[in-house]
Design an enzyme around this catalytic site. Structure first.
Site, PDB file in Angstrom:
ATOM      1  N   GLY A 134      23.576  63.679  -1.032  1.00  0.00           N
ATOM      2  CA  GLY A 134      22.971  61.913  -1.297  1.00  0.00           C
ATOM      3  C   GLY A 134      21.114  61.293  -1.435  1.00  0.00           C
ATOM      4  O   GLY A 134      20.980  61.543  -0.546  1.00  0.00           O
ATOM      5  N   ARG A 135      21.596  61.688  -3.351  1.00  0.00           N
ATOM      6  CA  ARG A 135      20.235  61.379  -3.512  1.00  0.00           C
ATOM      7  C   ARG A 135      19.953  60.010  -3.277  1.00  0.00           C
ATOM      8  O   ARG A 135      18.118  60.199  -2.868  1.00  0.00           O
ATOM      9  CB  ARG A 135      20.178  61.358  -5.179  1.00  0.00           C
ATOM     10  CG  ARG A 135      19.975  63.073  -5.673  1.00  0.00           C
ATOM     11  CD  ARG A 135      20.536  62.666  -7.093  1.00  0.00           C
ATOM     12  NE  ARG A 135      21.001  61.930  -7.620  1.00  0.00           N
ATOM     13  CZ  ARG A 135      22.477  62.181  -7.811  1.00  0.00           C
ATOM     14  NH1 ARG A 135      23.000  63.368  -8.129  1.00  0.00           N
ATOM     15  NH2 ARG A 135      23.399  61.146  -8.763  1.00  0.00           N
ATOM     16  N   LEU A 155      30.566  71.724  -1.838  1.00  0.00           N
ATOM     17  CA  LEU A 155      31.776  72.544  -0.924  1.00  0.00           C
ATOM     18  C   LEU A 155      32.917  71.212  -0.370  1.00  0.00           C
ATOM     19  O   LEU A 155      34.348  71.190  -0.010  1.00  0.00           O
ATOM     20  CB  LEU A 155      31.783  73.547   0.076  1.00  0.00           C
ATOM     21  CG  LEU A 155      31.190  75.228   0.215  1.00  0.00           C
ATOM     22  CD1 LEU A 155      30.282  75.599   1.350  1.00  0.00           C
ATOM     23  CD2 LEU A 155      31.650  75.587  -0.375  1.00  0.00           C
ATOM     24  N   ASN A 184      29.406  55.521 -10.166  1.00  0.00           N
ATOM     25  CA  ASN A 184      28.143  54.231 -11.471  1.00  0.00           C
ATOM     26  C   ASN A 184      27.921  54.540 -12.740  1.00  0.00           C
ATOM     27  O   ASN A 184      27.730  53.233 -13.399  1.00  0.00           O
ATOM     28  CB  ASN A 184      27.370  53.881 -10.874  1.00  0.00           C
ATOM     29  CG  ASN A 184      26.676  54.925  -9.654  1.00  0.00           C
ATOM     30  OD1 ASN A 184      25.902  55.862 -10.607  1.00  0.00           O
ATOM     31  ND2 ASN A 184      25.579  54.508  -8.770  1.00  0.00           N
ATOM     32  N   GLY A 227      30.790  64.401 -10.437  1.00  0.00           N
ATOM     33  CA  GLY A 227      30.974  65.624  -9.851  1.00  0.00           C
ATOM     34  C   GLY A 227      32.422  65.250  -9.142  1.00  0.00           C
ATOM     35  O   GLY A 227      33.167  64.244  -8.388  1.00  0.00           O
ATOM     36  N   THR A 244      33.598  58.402  -5.750  1.00  0.00           N
ATOM     37  CA  THR A 244      31.764  59.498  -5.588  1.00  0.00           C
ATOM     38  C   THR A 244      31.899  60.189  -4.481  1.00  0.00           C
ATOM     39  O   THR A 244      32.541  59.252  -3.435  1.00  0.00           O
ATOM     40  CB  THR A 244      31.235  58.449  -6.158  1.00  0.00           C
ATOM     41  OG1 THR A 244      29.822  59.222  -5.254  1.00  0.00           O
ATOM     42  CG2 THR A 244      30.908  57.310  -4.885  1.00  0.00           C
ATOM     43  N   VAL A 245      31.745  60.622  -3.517  1.00  0.00           N
ATOM     44  CA  VAL A 245      32.029  61.484  -1.929  1.00  0.00           C
ATOM     45  C   VAL A 245      30.419  60.837  -1.671  1.00  0.00           C
ATOM     46  O   VAL A 245      30.428  60.132  -0.814  1.00  0.00           O
ATOM     47  CB  VAL A 245      31.395  63.140  -2.332  1.00  0.00           C
ATOM     48  CG1 VAL A 245      32.790  63.593  -2.226  1.00  0.00           C
ATOM     49  CG2 VAL A 245      30.601  63.059  -2.956  1.00  0.00           C
ATOM     50  N   ASP A 246      29.420  60.023  -2.312  1.00  0.00           N
ATOM     51  CA  ASP A 246      28.560  59.413  -1.992  1.00  0.00           C
ATOM     52  C   ASP A 246      28.792  58.277  -1.316  1.00  0.00           C
ATOM     53  O   ASP A 246      27.613  57.839  -0.994  1.00  0.00           O
ATOM     54  CB  ASP A 246      27.234  59.511  -3.368  1.00  0.00           C
ATOM     55  CG  ASP A 246      26.868  60.456  -3.626  1.00  0.00           C
ATOM     56  OD1 ASP A 246      26.508  61.885  -3.508  1.00  0.00           O
ATOM     57  OD2 ASP A 246      26.077  61.242  -4.260  1.00  0.00           O
ATOM     58  N   GLU A 277      19.211  64.943   0.873  1.00  0.00           N
ATOM     59  CA  GLU A 277      19.284  65.629   0.067  1.00  0.00           C
ATOM     60  C   GLU A 277      18.136  64.937  -0.472  1.00  0.00           C
ATOM     61  O   GLU A 277      17.605  65.159  -1.678  1.00  0.00           O
ATOM     62  CB  GLU A 277      19.628  66.104  -1.265  1.00  0.00           C
ATOM     63  CG  GLU A 277      20.893  65.328  -1.944  1.00  0.00           C
ATOM     64  CD  GLU A 277      21.751  65.951  -2.554  1.00  0.00           C
ATOM     65  OE1 GLU A 277      21.505  66.744  -3.571  1.00  0.00           O
ATOM     66  OE2 GLU A 277      22.923  65.128  -3.689  1.00  0.00           O
TER      67      GLU A 277
END
Length: 400
Positions: free
Chosen positions: A184-185, A296, A108, A13, A136-138, A240
């Site tokens: 955020g999985r 977004l 990762n 992403g 990564t935004v996570d 999420e």
């Protein structure tokens, strides 16, 4: 050091700052004697295997500068997981274009790709220097204090919760709750960061739920009810990746089909917000809203933090410097230093073997015992990354 060409790609992403890392690579290569031409993978490793390459060395300085303020992935992205059968073709393209320096910007899974490709080339006796650039935004990459892109995405979420909270507070006679869902999985960093929206006790968010903790629907309804009793409304932030104690995703529908089978949400992860909304509506009989930003936050250059953009650029530069000096099989890292109450950041490395295919969860002591909010330790972590959010004005309590 061997002279040759380099290639860079973007994977997974996008973020609002990933192109700044690309600009860092492009800028640094111009000043690196042993790298002759820099190629760009068009659509990641998939495009690379098709020889879909752009000559990035031919790009003007104005393009490099412009990329530092451009969201999304300029090269196009890919989520292809490299298979063993791909390696011979990858090596063939390396040899054809005399590529000796290999850079990928990603998370990762991307680090796993560099790690495996570099190891394969080493086994085959092909000299290649592979360095990963974090993205990564996570914020779930091991080995680094934080990832470029996280702070800007976190600020986007915090601003959204802050402004949606002001709206919900003033509309509480109509709607008594608002549910905001974040990406955020496996890790709750983005959800937790929305705490920065809170300046007064009754400000949003009131409840924050991260995937590091089991989601208890009954306890949640109890917690939400207490907030509504106290404030007249409740602001809820959910990741999420929330799951129940039995491992069932909260995103799974609680409705049954005509055969009695549980229906899973057609919107996938987006159903978390919907299902938490349903819980509040059905259990408390109240009306409310849900808000889902999804991708977004990955493309909001207008909410990007200047320091985040700069660190992303610096990580790209550092990757080239490392490879040109003979360092390989590492990812560039951002390291936090605290001296006399002040926080600063430096750059280091982590072995790709320790980063690949792992998700960095939030530490236990960043989440409160109730599992519905963050702690002061998390605030100490997040505050140096994100500038103070704006303060909104309330009417004074002066009644006629």
């Amino acid at each position: 050091m061997i002279k040759g060409n380099a290639v860079v790609g973007q994977s997974g992403g996008p973020t609002s700052v990933i192109n700044s890392s690309l600009a860092g690579v492009m800028s640094a290569v111009k000043n690196t004697a042993n790298i002759e031409t820099l190629y760009g993978m068009h659509f990641g490793i998939e495009g690379f295997m098709k020889e879909d390459l752009w000559d990035l060395s031919a790009q003007s300085d104005s393009v490099i500068d412009g990329l530092r303020q451009t969201p999304s992935s300029a090269l196009g992205s890919s989520r292809h997981k490299v298979q063993e059968s791909d390696f011979p073709r990858i090596l063939e393209v390396f040899k054809k274009f005399n590529i000796r320096y290999f850079f990928l910007i990603g998370g990762n899974d991307t680090m796993d790709t560099i790690h495996r490709v570099e190891e394969y080339c080493s086994r085959e006796g092909y000299e290649l220097y592979g360095v990963g650039i974090p993205k990564t935004v996570d914020n779930d990459l091991y080995g680094t204090d934080h990832t470029p892109g996280f702070a800007s995405a976190a600020r986007y979420n915090a601003l959204s919760v802050q402004q949606a909270g002001a709206l919900a507070r003033d509309m509480k006679k109509v709607d008594q709750f608002v549910v905001y869902q974040t990406i955020g999985r496996d890790a709750g960093w983005l959800a937790a960061a929305t705490v920065l929206a809170k300046k007064q006790e009754d400000d949003a968010p009131h409840l924050i739920y991260c995937p590091e903790r089991v989601f208890d629907a009954d306890k949640f309804i109890e917690d939400a009810g207490k907030c509504i009793d106290k404030y007249g409304w409740v602001s809820v932030v959910v990741s999420e990746g929330l799951k129940y104690a039995d491992g069932t995703p909260v995103s799974a529908s609680q409705d049954a089909d005509k055969f009695g089978n549980t229906e899973f949400g057609a919107m996938g992860g987006a159903s978390v917000g919907l299902n938490v909304h349903k819980l509040l509506s059905n259990k408390l009989g109240l009306r409310g809203e849900f808000q889902i930003t999804e991708s977004l936050i990955m493309s909001a250059i207008d909410r990007a933090i200047p320091e985040d953009l700069q660190r992303a650029f610096d990580c790209g530069v550092k990757a080239v410097e490392l490879a040109a000096a003979g360092t390989s099989a590492v990812m560039v890292t951002i390291e936090r230093e605290e001296k006399e109450g002040k926080v600063s950041f430096q750059y280091g490395t982590a072995p790709l073997s320790s980063v690949a295919v792992r998700a960095k969860s939030m530490p236990e002591d960043y989440i409160n015992e109730e599992g519905n909010f963050v702690t002061d330790k998390f605030l100490d972590y997040i505050k140096p990354l994100i500038p103070e959010l704006p303060a909104f004005t309330r009417l004074e309590d002066k009644f006629a």
